[in-house]
Design a protein around this motif. Structure first.
Motif, PDB file in Angstrom:
ATOM      1  N   PRO A 172       6.029  -8.501  -5.962  1.00 14.42           N
ATOM      2  CA  PRO A 172       5.740  -7.687  -4.994  1.00 14.42           C
ATOM      3  C   PRO A 172       4.397  -7.050  -5.163  1.00 14.42           C
ATOM      4  CG  PRO A 172       7.490  -6.785  -6.122  1.00 14.42           C
ATOM      5  CD  PRO A 172       7.188  -8.391  -6.739  1.00 14.42           C
ATOM      6  N   LEU A 173       3.852  -6.440  -4.079  1.00 20.17           N
ATOM      7  CA  LEU A 173       2.538  -5.838  -4.081  1.00 20.17           C
ATOM      8  C   LEU A 173       2.941  -4.501  -3.449  1.00 20.17           C
ATOM      9  CD1 LEU A 173      -0.293  -8.342  -3.230  1.00 20.17           C
ATOM     10  CD2 LEU A 173       0.606  -7.585  -5.372  1.00 20.17           C
ATOM     11  N   ASP A 174       2.277  -3.349  -3.911  1.00 21.64           N
ATOM     12  CA  ASP A 174       2.410  -2.146  -3.160  1.00 21.64           C
ATOM     13  C   ASP A 174       1.286  -1.959  -2.210  1.00 21.64           C
ATOM     14  OD1 ASP A 174       2.856   0.701  -2.337  1.00 21.64           O
ATOM     15  OD2 ASP A 174       2.132   1.559  -4.236  1.00 21.64           O
ATOM     16  N   ARG A 175       1.629  -2.506  -0.952  1.00 24.41           N
ATOM     17  CA  ARG A 175       0.362  -2.621   0.003  1.00 24.41           C
ATOM     18  C   ARG A 175       1.199  -2.957   1.459  1.00 24.41           C
ATOM     19  NH1 ARG A 175      -1.610  -6.838   2.902  1.00 24.41           N
ATOM     20  NH2 ARG A 175      -4.080  -6.608   3.373  1.00 24.41           N
ATOM     21  N   GLU A 176       0.450  -2.020   2.320  1.00 18.77           N
ATOM     22  CA  GLU A 176       0.721  -2.281   3.882  1.00 18.77           C
ATOM     23  C   GLU A 176      -0.327  -2.545   4.425  1.00 18.77           C
ATOM     24  OE1 GLU A 176       2.813   1.098   5.387  1.00 18.77           O
ATOM     25  OE2 GLU A 176       4.368   1.081   4.054  1.00 18.77           O
ATOM     26  N   SER A 177      -0.267  -3.698   5.297  1.00 24.81           N
ATOM     27  CA  SER A 177      -1.394  -4.201   6.028  1.00 24.81           C
ATOM     28  C   SER A 177      -1.822  -3.193   7.385  1.00 24.81           C
ATOM     29  CB  SER A 177      -1.075  -5.527   6.812  1.00 24.81           C
ATOM     30  OG  SER A 177      -1.962  -5.754   7.772  1.00 24.81           O
ATOM     31  N   GLU A 178      -3.109  -2.681   7.235  1.00 24.85           N
ATOM     32  CA  GLU A 178      -3.679  -1.823   8.073  1.00 24.85           C
ATOM     33  C   GLU A 178      -3.806  -2.481   9.719  1.00 24.85           C
ATOM     34  OE1 GLU A 178      -7.170  -0.325   6.972  1.00 24.85           O
ATOM     35  OE2 GLU A 178      -6.561   1.033   5.144  1.00 24.85           O
ATOM     36  N   LYS A 179      -3.499  -3.906   9.773  1.00 18.24           N
ATOM     37  CA  LYS A 179      -3.795  -4.560  10.973  1.00 18.24           C
ATOM     38  C   LYS A 179      -2.492  -4.753  11.836  1.00 18.24           C
ATOM     39  CE  LYS A 179      -8.198  -5.064  10.130  1.00 18.24           C
ATOM     40  NZ  LYS A 179      -9.242  -4.238  10.816  1.00 18.24           N
ATOM     41  N   GLY A 228      -7.217  -8.335  -8.129  1.00 17.43           N
ATOM     42  CA  GLY A 228      -6.210  -9.282  -7.817  1.00 17.43           C
ATOM     43  C   GLY A 228      -5.869  -9.539  -6.628  1.00 17.43           C
ATOM     44  N   PRO A 229      -4.478  -9.823  -6.226  1.00 18.06           N
ATOM     45  CA  PRO A 229      -4.214 -10.329  -5.265  1.00 18.06           C
ATOM     46  C   PRO A 229      -4.307  -9.204  -4.131  1.00 18.06           C
ATOM     47  CG  PRO A 229      -2.684 -11.342  -6.671  1.00 18.06           C
ATOM     48  CD  PRO A 229      -3.312 -10.283  -7.435  1.00 18.06           C
ATOM     49  N   ASP A 249      -6.770  -7.517   0.879  1.00 22.50           N
ATOM     50  CA  ASP A 249      -7.557  -6.199   1.736  1.00 22.50           C
ATOM     51  C   ASP A 249      -8.918  -6.796   2.019  1.00 22.50           C
ATOM     52  OD1 ASP A 249      -5.190  -4.623   1.341  1.00 22.50           O
ATOM     53  OD2 ASP A 249      -6.189  -3.568  -0.145  1.00 22.50           O
ATOM     54  N   THR A 250      -9.629  -7.375   1.175  1.00 20.10           N
ATOM     55  CA  THR A 250     -11.054  -8.200   1.618  1.00 20.10           C
ATOM     56  C   THR A 250     -10.905  -8.954   2.546  1.00 20.10           C
ATOM     57  OG1 THR A 250     -11.690  -7.447  -0.473  1.00 20.10           O
ATOM     58  CG2 THR A 250     -12.935  -9.057   0.690  1.00 20.10           C
ATOM     59  N   ILE A 251      -9.958 -10.017   2.401  1.00 18.51           N
ATOM     60  CA  ILE A 251      -9.742 -11.166   3.529  1.00 18.51           C
ATOM     61  C   ILE A 251      -9.349 -10.656   4.747  1.00 18.51           C
ATOM     62  CG2 ILE A 251      -8.767 -13.275   3.921  1.00 18.51           C
ATOM     63  CD1 ILE A 251      -9.163 -13.767   1.049  1.00 18.51           C
ATOM     64  N   GLU A 252      -8.516  -9.602   4.661  1.00 21.93           N
ATOM     65  CA  GLU A 252      -7.910  -8.983   5.966  1.00 21.93           C
ATOM     66  C   GLU A 252      -9.324  -8.266   6.697  1.00 21.93           C
ATOM     67  OE1 GLU A 252      -3.941  -7.229   6.428  1.00 21.93           O
ATOM     68  OE2 GLU A 252      -5.114  -5.225   6.414  1.00 21.93           O
ATOM     69  N   HIS A 253      -9.891  -7.484   6.061  1.00 26.26           N
ATOM     70  CA  HIS A 253     -11.293  -7.032   6.527  1.00 26.26           C
ATOM     71  C   HIS A 253     -12.197  -8.044   7.161  1.00 26.26           C
ATOM     72  CE1 HIS A 253     -14.193  -3.877   7.153  1.00 26.26           C
ATOM     73  NE2 HIS A 253     -15.108  -4.815   6.738  1.00 26.26           N
ATOM     74  N   PHE A 254     -12.352  -8.975   6.321  1.00 24.27           N
ATOM     75  CA  PHE A 254     -13.329 -10.034   6.712  1.00 24.27           C
ATOM     76  C   PHE A 254     -12.817 -10.673   7.857  1.00 24.27           C
ATOM     77  CE2 PHE A 254     -14.712 -14.425   6.595  1.00 24.27           C
ATOM     78  CZ  PHE A 254     -15.998 -14.383   6.932  1.00 24.27           C
ATOM     79  N   THR A 274       4.058 -14.843  -5.787  1.00 25.73           N
ATOM     80  CA  THR A 274       4.030 -14.775  -4.438  1.00 25.73           C
ATOM     81  C   THR A 274       4.909 -13.222  -3.997  1.00 25.73           C
ATOM     82  OG1 THR A 274       4.507 -15.446  -2.072  1.00 25.73           O
ATOM     83  CG2 THR A 274       6.048 -16.082  -4.109  1.00 25.73           C
ATOM     84  N   ASN A 275       4.429 -12.817  -3.035  1.00 28.50           N
ATOM     85  CA  ASN A 275       5.361 -11.694  -2.693  1.00 28.50           C
ATOM     86  C   ASN A 275       6.215 -11.951  -1.411  1.00 28.50           C
ATOM     87  OD1 ASN A 275       3.172 -12.049  -0.387  1.00 28.50           O
ATOM     88  ND2 ASN A 275       3.276 -10.054   0.045  1.00 28.50           N
TER      89      ASN A 275
END
Length: 301
Positions: free
Chosen positions: A42-49, A124-125, A130-135, A242-243
């Motif tokens: 798992p990742l400590d991450r939330e999508s801003e989108k 890392g992932p 984050d980068t690809i989400e922004h792109f 994978t998450n």
């Protein structure tokens, strides 16, 4: 064990082979759940989108980022294969976008502009997502990474693959003739990595990667390989992260079969250029907007 028609949901992409594995694991859960658990990172991450949490049980469209990582001992590696899948069961299709690894873009969290595949090396992932989400300006819900150094073991675990080769070439000491060829793990890795002698460059390499991925899925899903799933999942557990939880995999297997109707490949047009002597693949704002709008429409944003 009944056949899993939903395998087509992921078509040409190795990471989604993990989902195919997930569906098969579902039928033999008690014996193989430990292997699946070892893949879960798992990742400590939330999508801003995303304004609301994704609900797979409600069959909402979702996205997956697939990263083929060339990771060697003492080197975190870069994501030389970058594929984004958007899955929409209502539209009954999957869109698959291959992003050239040299794409010039902002690296989110690093405060710099660089090749998009460097995001993995820097963070890392999470930084890749984050980068690809922004792109792309869309939410990236899940990730799957595959260590390409361990890819040889995956191919060997299923007994090799067969592909149709349209380019006569030699790579890593192996000659690949035109026509139908059978490949073991080492040969499949060399076949999928070659790009410098290909007139289509990185795009030709991406096509060969998709060929290998499809062949892996076809072989992995065949009746003759059912007795090999212990070995296959052992290899996956060592080379895949994978998450996606096991429950996520079961939900996708049961509720997203309609998306297997078609797989549409997307490409990004751009131009090669050098900045300070370094090669980059530059994508115009107009092309970037076109890609963003198409993916947003598919995700019903």
């Amino acid at each position: 064990m009944k056949k899993k028609k939903w395998l087509k949901i992921i078509g040409l992409c190795l990471g989604i082979l993990l989902l195919a594995g997930g569906g098969l694991v579902y039928s033999v859960y008690h014996n193989l759940s430990k292997s699946v658990d070892s893949m879960y990172t798992p990742l400590d991450r939330e999508s801003e989108k995303r304004t609301n949490n994704l609900q797979l049980t409600a069959q909402e469209p979702f996205s997956v980022l697939l990263l083929g990582v060339d990771e060697r001992e003492g080197d975190k590696g870069r994501s030389d294969t970058i594929i984004v899948l958007t899955v929409n069961p209502d539209k009954k299709n999957v869109k698959m976008l291959s992003i050239p690894r040299d794409t010039y873009t902002e690296i989110i969290g690093k405060d710099k502009t660089d090749k998009i595949n460097h995001a993995y090396a820097f963070g890392g992932p999470k930084m890749s997502m984050d980068t690809i989400e922004h792109f792309l300006d869309i939410p990236i819900d899940y990730y799957i990474t595959i260590n390409m150094e361990g890819f040889t073991d995956i191919v060997d675990a299923i007994g090799g693959v067969t592909v149709e080769n349209d380019l006569d070439f030699t790579s890593d000491g192996t000659h690949f003739a035109k026509g139908t060829i059978e490949l073991n793990g080492k040969e499949a890795l060399a076949y999928s990595r070659m790009r410098y002698d290909d007139p289509n460059g990185d795009f030709g390499r991406q096509n060969r990667q998709r060929q290998i991925i499809q062949a892996v899925i076809n072989e992995g899903a065949s009746i003759s390989n059912l007795t090999k799933y212990d070995d296959i999942l052992d290899v996956l557990s060592e080379n895949v992260q994978t998450n996606l939880t096991f429950d996520d995999m079961k939900t996708i297997q049961s509720k997203y079969r309609a998306a297997s109707a078609s797989i549409e490949q997307m490409t990004i047009d751009g131009t090669g250029t050098k900045i300070d002597g370094i090669y980059y693949y530059q994508v115009s704002e107009e092309e970037q907007l076109r890609i963003q709008e198409e993916l947003k429409e598919h995700l019903e944003m």
